[in-house]
Design an enzyme around this catalytic site. Structure first.
Site: not given
Ligand code: GAL
Length: 732
Positions: A183, A252
Site C-alpha cells: 500500500e 485484501e
Molecule cells: C491494509 C494493510 C494490511 C492490514 C490491513 C488492516 O491496509 O495492507 O497490512 O494492515 O490494512 O488489517
C-alpha cells in the site's frame, strides 16, 4: 472444475531441465487472469500468517483452507522476527517460513508471498526491525540509500531462500505470486518525487530478482510494468489495473477487521462479503484473497498499532483458535464452488452487462466454445425484486447476486445463507491453577539499581530499543513543610505529558494513578493529585509501549514515552517544572531481567506463598502458578477478566499482552451496529475488548505447566482460569 485444483495442474508442468517437459512451469498473466502452466485461472486465496499460529496448527489450518475451496495461501514475510539483530537470523519454530510453504505445497495449494518488507499488518513496527531505525542516515520507505540497501538485502535473502528450496512455481514450487512493498500509493503521493523514485526502484529491484513469477504492488496505481497493481478494501468492484494487459486482482478482501484495546470487536456478515466477492468476479476480477482467512494471535509483543489486541481473530472464516466459523466458512465455500463452475466462461469471455431494472443487472460471460455463465445482481439494499432473464423469472434478494453457471440455473445467491450462526463458547476445564505465589516488583530497588541518570526526559524507544515495553523515569523532589502547609492541606497536582502509550505514576512507591493514549491519539496528559510529604519524595513514572506503530508517514520518527513537560502545580510557590532536572532510567522490569517468566529463571527470587496474595489487588506484581494440561483436543484460553493490564507467559512462552480493566481495556462505545451495511458492525461494547487469551495446546506438557503473569495495575489472580473453546457441532 474442482475448487482446489493446484495439484491437478502440477502434473502438466515439468522443469525444462528434465528434458521431457510437457509444459514449462510458469506463471504469466494477461488481462483476464494469471496464467499458470498455460492455463488462465480464477483463484481464491486466503491470508494465514505463519507467526500468528503454531507450527502444530499449520497443517490443520491449511487443510481447512483447502476444504473451504481455496487455491492459494497468502502470507506476509515478517522481517523483524527473522532478523532480530543485524545479520542474526531466526527461521525456527513459528518463524519457519520454508516449512510453512512446504506444508502448503504438500496440501496442493499455491502461495502468494508478500515479502514487503514493509507489511503494515497490525504487526509491531509494520514488520521492520527496530534496529533499522538506528542505521545511520536512514529514512524509511523513500528514496534513501541506507533504507534501500537494507530493504534490498532482506528481499534478496528471502528470494534466495525460496530459490534454494525450489519453491517458486517456475521451479516446480507453489509460489505463484510475490509482493513488493505494501500500500505504498498514499505514501508515495505524500513524498512526491522521492516517493515515486523509491517506488519505481522497488519494482525494478524486485523484477531483477528473476523469480519467474509475477510481482504485485497493492494499492499502488503507478506500479510500473511488469508489476501488477492490485486492490485492497471492503469492496473492489470499482478497481481496474493500470494497464489493459494486467489481470484484476484483489489482494485484501477484508473478511472482518482487527481490534484495538478499548475498541469494539468488528464483524463482517458473510452476506456482504460474498456479495462483494461476486461483484468483483462479475466485473472481470480473477483472484481474490481474503484478509484474513485465519487471523490468529499476536503472541509475545508482536502486536503493533499501538494498542492492537493480542487476538487477531478478524472475524475470519477460521477463528483465532483454528475452529471453523459458521456460517461464514461454508457460505464462502459454496460461493467458491459456484464461481469455479463458471471458470471456463469467466476466463474466456468478457462480460456483457444488461440492465434488468433500475437496481438490477445481468453480467453474462458467453464464450465462443459455448460456455455461458451469468451473474444476476440486485443492488437495492432493502427490496427483493423479480427480474426476467433469458425469458425466465428470478427473485433476487436485496443486496445480492445470483450465480448461474449455465446461464439458466441459480446455484448460489450471496444473501441466502443456509446455515445457522454457531457461536463459539468458552467452557470451564476443571483445571486448577495450583501453588500460587507472588513476587513484587520492588520499586525502591529500581531506584537504586537504575542504569543511568541524565538531565531531562528521553524518548522511550531510543532508550529501550524495544527490548521491553517498560521504561522507568525516576526523579525526586524536595518539599519543605511550609510549602505543603501553605497549601492548606490540599494535595499538589502532577501533570505529565506523554507521547504514548500508557503511564502509571508512583509516588513514594505507591500507585497514584494511570493514563493512556489511544490508537488514534497516542499522546496524552496525566493530571492527578499526588500525596507528597515534607522532605524527599520519589516520583517514579512507568511508561509503557503497547505495540509500536505499524503505518503512517515516517512512523520511525514518531515518539514514545514521556517527553514532558512534567510539572507540579499547587505548591506554595506555584508550579515547579521537573522536566529538566535529573532523571534516572531503568529499562524493563526487574522480573524481566531475572527471566522470571521461564522455568529456568523462576527460582531467582523469593516468591511469597499463601492464598491472600492472589485475592488482593496490588500493582506491579508477578504471579506464578502450575497446572496440568486438560484432557481433550479443544483449543484453550486463559480467562483474564479478573485482572487489569499486563503480560502473561506459559512455560516461558509469551501468550501476549492482556488488558481487561479501565477505559482502554473495555470498549467504551460503538458508533453503529447491527446491519450488514455498511460493511462491518461492532459488538462487545461495555465489555473488555479481549477477555480470553489463546494458549496453544502444543505449548503444554501433561503436568506442571508454569503460568506467569505480570500485573501492572492490580487484579485478582486467583480468579484466572483455563477455559476451552468449543463450537456446538464443530470439532477442532
Ligand atoms: C491494509 C494493510 C494490511 C492490514 C490491513 C488492516 O491496509 O495492507 O497490512 O494492515 O490494512 O488489517
Amino acid at each position: 472444475m474442482e475448487a482446489s485444483s493446484a495439484s491437478k495442474w502440477v502434473i502438466f508442468c515439468m522443469f525444462l531441465n528434465l528434458g521431457i517437459q510437457l509444459i514449462q512451469c510458469s506463471v504469466t498473466y494477461d488481462r483476464k487472469a494469471l496464467i499458470i502452466n498455460g492455463q488462465r485461472r480464477i483463484l481464491f486465496s486466503g491470508s494465514i500468517h505463519y507467526p500468528r499460529s503454531t507450527p502444530e496448527m499449520w497443517k490443520g489450518l491449511i487443510q481447512k483452507a483447502k476444504d473451504g475451496g481455496l487455491d492459494v495461501i497468502d502470507t506476509y514475510v515478517f522481517w523483524n522476527v527473522h532478523e532480530p539483530s543485524p545479520g542474526n537470523y531466526d527461521f525456527e519454530g513459528r518463524y519457519d517460513l520454508v516449512q510453512f510453504i512446504k506444508i502448503v505445497q504438500k496440501a496442493g495449494l499455491y502461495v502468494n508471498l508478500r515479502i514487503g518488507p514493509f507489511i503494515c499488518a497490525e504487526w509491531n513496527f509494520g514488520g521492520f526491525p527496530v534496529w533499522l531505525k538506528y542505521v545511520p542516515g536512514i529514512s524509511f520507505r523513500t528514496d534513501n540509500e541506507p533504507f534501500k540497501m537494507a530493504m534490498q538485502g532482506f528481499t534478496q535473502k528471502i528470494v534466495q531462500m525460496m530459490k534454494n528450496e525450489k519453491l517458486f512455481e517456475s521451479q516446480g514450487g507453489p509460489i505463484i505470486l510475490s509482493q513488493i512493498e505494501n500500500e505504498y500509493g498514499p505514501e508515495s503521493k505524500a513524498y512526491g518525487a522521492a516517493g515515486y523514485a523509491y517506488m519505481t526502484w522497488a519494482a525494478k529491484m524486485a523484477a531483477e530478482l528473476h523469480t519467474g513469477v509475477p510481482w504485485v504492488m497493492c494499492k499502488e496505481d503507478d506500479a510500473p510494468d511488469p508489476v501488477i497493481n492490485t486492490c485492497n478494501g471492503f469492496y473492489c468492484d470499482y478497481f481496474s489495473p493500470n494497464k489493459p494487459y494486467k489481470p484484476t486482482i484483489w489482494t485484501e478482501a477484508w473478511s472482518g477487521w482487527f481490534a484495538d484495546f478499548g475498541g469494539p470487536v468488528h464483524q463482517r456478515p458473510v452476506e456482504d462479503l460474498a456479495f462483494a466477492i461476486a461483484r468483483f468476479i462479475q466485473k472481470g476480477g480473477s483472484l481474490v484473497n481474503y484478509y484474513m482467512y485465519h487471523g490468529g494471535t499476536n503472541f509475545g509483543r508482536t502486536a503493533g498499532g499501538p494498542f492492537i489486541t493480542t487476538s487477531y481473530d478478524y472475524d475470519a472464516p477460521i477463528d483465532e483458535y483454528g475452529l471453523i466459523r459458521q456460517p461464514k466458512y461454508d457460505h464462502l465455500k459454496e460461493l467458491h464452488r459456484a464461481i469455479k463452475l463458471c471458470e471456463q466462461a469467466l476466463v474466456s469471455a468478457d462480460p456483457t452487462v444488461n440492465s434488468l431494472g433500475s437496481y438490477e443487472q445481468a453480467h453474462v460471460f458467453s464464450s465462443k466454445s459455448g460456455d455461458c455463465a451469468a451473474f444476476l445482481s440486485n443492488y437495492h439494499m432493502d427490496v427483493t425484486t423479480r427480474v426476467t432473464f433469458n425469458k425466465l423469472h428470478y427473485d433476487l434478494p436485496p443486496w445480492s447476486i445470483s450465480i448461474l453457471p449455465d446461464c439458466k440455473n441459480v446455484v448460489f445467491n450471496t444473501a441466502r445463507v443456509g446455515l445457522q450462526t454457531t457461536r463459539a463458547q468458552m467452557l470451564p476445564t476443571n483445571v486448577e491453577l495450583l501453588s500460587w505465589e507472588t513476587f513484587n516488583e520492588d520499586i525502591s530497588s529500581v531506584d537504586k539499581d537504575s542504569k543511568f541518570t541524565v538531565a531531562g526526559l528521553l524518548e522511550q524507544l531510543n532508550v529501550t530499543r524495544d527490548t521491553s515495553d517498560y521504561l522507568w523515569y525516576m526523579t525526586s523532589v524536595e518539599i519543605s513543610p511550609s510549602e505543603l502547609f501553605l497549601h492548606g492541606g490540599q494535595h499538589p497536582t502532577l501533570s505529565v505529558q506523554s507521547a504514548g502509550h500508557a503511564l502509571h505514576v508512583f509516588i513514594n512507591g505507591h500507585l497514584s494513578g494511570s493514563a493512556f493514549g489511544t490508537r488514534e491519539t497516542r499522546r496524552f496528559t496525566f493530571t492527578g493529585n499526588v500525596n507528597l510529604k515534607a522532605g524527599t519524595n520519589r516520583i517514579s513514572l512507568l511508561s509503557i509501549a503497547v505495540g509500536l506503530p505499524n503505518n503512517g508517514p515516517h512512523f520511525e520518527t514518531w515518539n514514545t514515552g514521556i517527553l514532558g513537560p512534567v510539572v507540579l502545580y499547587g505548591l506554595a510557590q506555584g508550579k515547579r517544572d521537573l522536566s529538566w532536572q535529573k532523571w534516572s532510567y531503568q529499562v524493563g522490569l526487574k522480573g524481566e531481567a531475572m527471566n522470571l517468566v521461564s522455568p529456568s529463571g523462576i527460582s531467582s527470587v523469593d516468591w511469597m506463598g499463601g492464598s491472600f496474595v492472589t485475592h488482593k489487588k496490588q500493582p506491579l506484581t508477578w504471579y506464578k502458578a502450575y497446572f496440568a494440561a486438560p484432557e481433550g483436543d479443544e483449543p484453550l484460553a486463559l480467562d483474564m477478566d479478573s485482572m487489569g493490564k499486563g503480560q502473561v507467559w506459559i512455560n516461558g512462552q509469551s501468550i501476549g499482552r492482556y488488558w481487561t480493566a479501565n477505559a482502554n481495556g473495555k470498549c467504551s462505545g460503538c458508533n453503529y451496529s447491527g446491519t450488514f451495511r455498511p460493511t462491518k458492525c461492532q459488538v462487545g461494547c461495555g465489555q473488555p475488548t479481549q477477555r480470553w487469551y489463546h494458549v496453544p495446546r502444543s505449548w503444554l506438557k501433561p503436568t506442571r505447566n508454569l503460568l506467569v503473569v505480570f500485573e501492572e495495575i492490580g487484579g485478582i489472580a486467583s480468579k484466572i482460569s483455563l477455559v476451552k473453546r468449543s463450537v456446538p457441532g464443530v470439532h477442532s
